[in-house]
Scaffold this motif. Structure first.
Motif, PDB file in Angstrom:
ATOM      1  N   GLN A  84       0.814  -1.213   0.000  1.00 50.58           N
ATOM      2  CA  GLN A  84       0.000   0.000   0.000  1.00 50.58           C
ATOM      3  C   GLN A  84       0.848   1.264   0.000  1.00 50.58           C
ATOM      4  O   GLN A  84       0.329   2.350  -0.319  1.00 50.58           O
ATOM      5  CB  GLN A  84      -0.911   0.025   1.235  1.00 50.58           C
ATOM      6  CG  GLN A  84      -2.060  -0.965   1.205  1.00 50.58           C
ATOM      7  CD  GLN A  84      -2.911  -0.838   2.452  1.00 50.58           C
ATOM      8  OE1 GLN A  84      -2.613  -1.427   3.490  1.00 50.58           O
ATOM      9  NE2 GLN A  84      -3.965  -0.044   2.367  1.00 50.58           N
ATOM     10  N   SER A 140      -0.750   4.869   0.459  1.00 52.43           N
ATOM     11  CA  SER A 140      -2.015   5.097  -0.228  1.00 52.43           C
ATOM     12  C   SER A 140      -3.201   4.663   0.638  1.00 52.43           C
ATOM     13  O   SER A 140      -3.042   3.978   1.653  1.00 52.43           O
ATOM     14  CB  SER A 140      -2.046   4.321  -1.545  1.00 52.43           C
ATOM     15  OG  SER A 140      -2.042   2.927  -1.282  1.00 52.43           O
ATOM     16  N   GLY A 141      -4.398   5.052   0.197  1.00 52.63           N
ATOM     17  CA  GLY A 141      -5.613   4.597   0.851  1.00 52.63           C
ATOM     18  C   GLY A 141      -5.712   5.037   2.298  1.00 52.63           C
ATOM     19  O   GLY A 141      -5.192   6.084   2.693  1.00 52.63           O
ATOM     20  N   THR A 194       1.571  10.326  -0.957  1.00 56.02           N
ATOM     21  CA  THR A 194       0.328   9.571  -1.169  1.00 56.02           C
ATOM     22  C   THR A 194       0.502   8.685  -2.390  1.00 56.02           C
ATOM     23  O   THR A 194      -0.362   8.618  -3.256  1.00 56.02           O
ATOM     24  CB  THR A 194      -0.879  10.516  -1.363  1.00 56.02           C
ATOM     25  OG1 THR A 194      -0.587  11.427  -2.441  1.00 56.02           O
ATOM     26  CG2 THR A 194      -1.179  11.292  -0.100  1.00 56.02           C
ATOM     27  N   THR A 195       1.644   8.023  -2.487  1.00 53.89           N
ATOM     28  CA  THR A 195       1.949   7.185  -3.639  1.00 53.89           C
ATOM     29  C   THR A 195       0.944   6.053  -3.785  1.00 53.89           C
ATOM     30  O   THR A 195       0.481   5.490  -2.800  1.00 53.89           O
ATOM     31  CB  THR A 195       3.361   6.590  -3.495  1.00 53.89           C
ATOM     32  OG1 THR A 195       3.516   6.120  -2.153  1.00 53.89           O
ATOM     33  CG2 THR A 195       4.418   7.615  -3.786  1.00 53.89           C
ATOM     34  N   PRO A 196       0.579   5.688  -5.018  1.00 57.33           N
ATOM     35  CA  PRO A 196      -0.406   4.619  -5.225  1.00 57.33           C
ATOM     36  C   PRO A 196       0.184   3.259  -4.860  1.00 57.33           C
ATOM     37  O   PRO A 196       1.407   3.083  -4.849  1.00 57.33           O
ATOM     38  CB  PRO A 196      -0.699   4.702  -6.725  1.00 57.33           C
ATOM     39  CG  PRO A 196       0.522   5.318  -7.316  1.00 57.33           C
ATOM     40  CD  PRO A 196       1.021   6.287  -6.285  1.00 57.33           C
ATOM     41  N   ARG A 248       1.426  -0.626  -5.112  1.00 56.37           N
ATOM     42  CA  ARG A 248       2.079  -1.412  -6.158  1.00 56.37           C
ATOM     43  C   ARG A 248       2.682  -2.658  -5.536  1.00 56.37           C
ATOM     44  O   ARG A 248       2.975  -2.688  -4.328  1.00 56.37           O
ATOM     45  CB  ARG A 248       3.157  -0.582  -6.855  1.00 56.37           C
ATOM     46  CG  ARG A 248       4.267  -0.078  -5.964  1.00 56.37           C
ATOM     47  CD  ARG A 248       5.202   0.851  -6.730  1.00 56.37           C
ATOM     48  NE  ARG A 248       6.112   1.558  -5.851  1.00 56.37           N
ATOM     49  CZ  ARG A 248       6.857   2.587  -6.242  1.00 56.37           C
ATOM     50  NH1 ARG A 248       6.783   3.020  -7.481  1.00 56.37           N
ATOM     51  NH2 ARG A 248       7.678   3.186  -5.395  1.00 56.37           N
TER      52      ARG A 248
END
Length: 382
Positions: free
Chosen positions: A192, A195-196, A350-352, A354
Motif C-alpha cells: 500500500q 495510499s488509501g 500519497t503514492t499509489p 504497487r
C-alpha cells in the motif's frame, strides 16, 4: 467537530517515561535537530531522529555520526531509529551508541525499523520485507536488546508485505519474547505504501495478542484522530509522521487532547509565518544560512497548504536563499484565518499501491536466518 474526552497515561519504556504517549516518527530529511526542536517547543513526547543505518554507524560514516548528535534539550531523552539486516552489525551499532556514547550522546531509546516499504529497500529483503523471515527478525531484535542493556529497544513494523503475507502478529510475539519494550504498528501493508486509508483494526488485534505496549501509527492527521485511534484499538500511544508536516503545533494539540482538553491550535497565517521563520532559523543555525534555507524550501508547501497565497509568492518562498529574504516575503503576505477545510486531510506522500519488490525466493522459507545479501544501506536518513 466532536472532541472525545480521552486521557492517556504516560508510556513507560524501561526507565524512560513518555508523557504524553506521543512519538514523532523518523522521516528522512525531515526529523533533523531543527525540526525536532520545533516540535518539542510546541508539545511533549518523544522525538526520534532520522533513520540511522547500522552499517554506516559501525563504519563511522561522518554524516551518520553527525546525525546521532542530540540537541541540548533532548540529551536526557534522545531517541534513535536504526535500520539493519544483520544481527551482528545491529548489535555492534547499538553497543557503540550505548557504551561509547557516539558523538557524545547516549540514547535513552532505540527503535528498530522494519516498516520501510520503499522498493530499493524491500527488493533486497530489508524494511517491511524482513519480518517475513521470522528467525532473522528475532535474531536482530535479540541482538539489539542484549547490546542495549538498560536502554529500551522498540520495534516498528507494518501489517505485512501484502494481504496474502501478513507478519505483524508473529513480529509482535517475537519482539516481545526477545525483550522489546514496545512495538509500533503502521496500519498498512508494504504494497500500500502510503495510499488509501490505514486499517486500525490490525492494531487492535496486535494489542490483544501481546503484553508489551503497542503504539498505533497511520493517518493521525489531527489530535482527534489520535483520540479515536486510542479509543478504537486500546493502543498505549500514537506515532505521528506525515500529519505534522507543516504543522509542528500538532504536538501541542496532542498534549492537550491526551490531557483531556478540547483546545486546538488554529494559527492565523501571520502566526504560521512566524513558525516558518523559526524553522528556517533553526535549520540555518544547524547547517549555515544558505544550506539551511535551501533545506527549508521543501516545507513551504506544507506550511501554506489551504492558505490563499499567490503562485508568485509561493514560488519565491520555494526558492528562498536567506533568512532576510524569507522574512521579507512572509511580511508581504496578508493575514488570514487558518483554512479549516484542510483539517484532517492527508499530507506528504500519497503514492499509489504497487506490488512489493522482493529478492528471488524470499517467500520460500520463513525460518531462513541468513541476512539478505546486499540489503545493508551505507547512507543514513532513508
Amino acid at each position: 467537530m466532536t472532541v472525545l474526552d480521552t486521557r492517556l497515561p504516560p508510556l513507560r519504556l524501561g526507565a524512560l517515561t513518555v508523557d504524553p504517549a506521543v512519538v514523532l516518527a523518523p522521516m528522512a530529511g525531515i526529523t533533523n535537530p531543527a525540526f525536532r526542536t520545533l516540535c518539542r517547543e510546541f508539545g511533549a513526547g518523544l522525538y526520534v531522529c532520522e533513520m540511522i543505518t547500522t552499517r554506516a554507524l559501525v563504519e563511522r560514516n561522518e554524516k551518520t555520526l553527525r546525525m546521532v548528535r542530540a540537541t541540548a534539550e533532548e540529551r536526557d531523552a534522545f531517541s534513535v531509529q536504526l535500520y539493519g539486516v544483520d544481527p551482528a552489525t545491529v548489535g555492534r551499532a547499538v553497543e557503540m551508541l550505548v557504551d561509547e556514547g557516539v558523538a557524545g550522546t547516549r540514547p535513552a531509546h532505540v527503535d528498530l525499523n522494519f516498516g520501510c516499504p520503499v522498493p530499493k529497500v524491500t527488493r533486497k529483503g530489508g524494511g517491511s520485507a524482513l519480518p517475513w523471515r521470522r528467525r532473522l527478525f528475532g535474531d536482530i531484535v535479540t541482538a539489539a536488546v542484549r547490546a542495549a542493556g538498560d536502554v529500551p529497544v522498540t520495534v516498528k513494523t507494518r501489517i505485512g508485505i501484502d494481504p496474502e503475507h501478513h507478519t505483524y502478529l508473529d513480529a509482535g510475539r517475537i519482539a516481545q519474547d526477545a525483550g522489546a519494550a514496545a512495538i509500533t504498528l503502521h496500519g498498512r501493508t508494504a504494497d500500500q505504501l502510503y495510499s488509501g486509508t490505514a486499517d486500525w483494526s490490525y492494531i487492535s488485534r496486535l494489542v490483544e495478542a501481546v503484553d508489551i505496549p503497542v503504539l498505533g501509527n497511520g493517518d493521525v492527521w489531527e489530535a482527534d484522530d489520535a483520540l479515536r485511534l486510542v479509543a478504537e484499538t486500546g493502543c498505549a500511544g500514537v506515532v505521528v509522521g506525515r500529519g505534522c508536516l507543516g504543522r509542528p503545533w500538532l504536538f501541542g494539540d496532542l498534549a492537550a487532547a491526551f490531557a483531556g482538553s478540547s483546545e486546538r491550535a488554529l494559527p492565523t497565517l501571520r502566526e504560521v509565518a512566524a513558525v516558518m521563520h523559526r524553522h528556517a532559523t533553526l535549520l540555518a543555525a544547524e547547517h549555515g544560512e544558505q544550506h539551511g534555507c535551501a533545506d527549508f524550501r521543501k516545507h513551504v508547501a506544507w506550511y501554506l497548504k489551504g492558505f490563499s497565497v499567490g503562485s508568485t509568492t509561493r514560488r519565491a518562498l520555494a526558492m528562498v536563499s536567506s533568512l532576510d529574504e524569507l522574512a521579507g516575503l512572509l511580511a508581504g503576505i496578508d493575514d488570514q484565518p487558518y483554512p479549516a477545510a484542510v483539517l484532517g486531510e492527508p499530507r506528504g506522500r500519497t503514492t499509489p499501491p504497487r506490488p512489493v519488490a522482493l529478492p528471488e525466493g524470499w517467500l520460500d522459507d520463513r525460518d531462513d536466518p541468513r541476512p539478505p545479501r546486499g540489503a545493508e544501506l551505507e547512507v543514513s536518513g532513508g
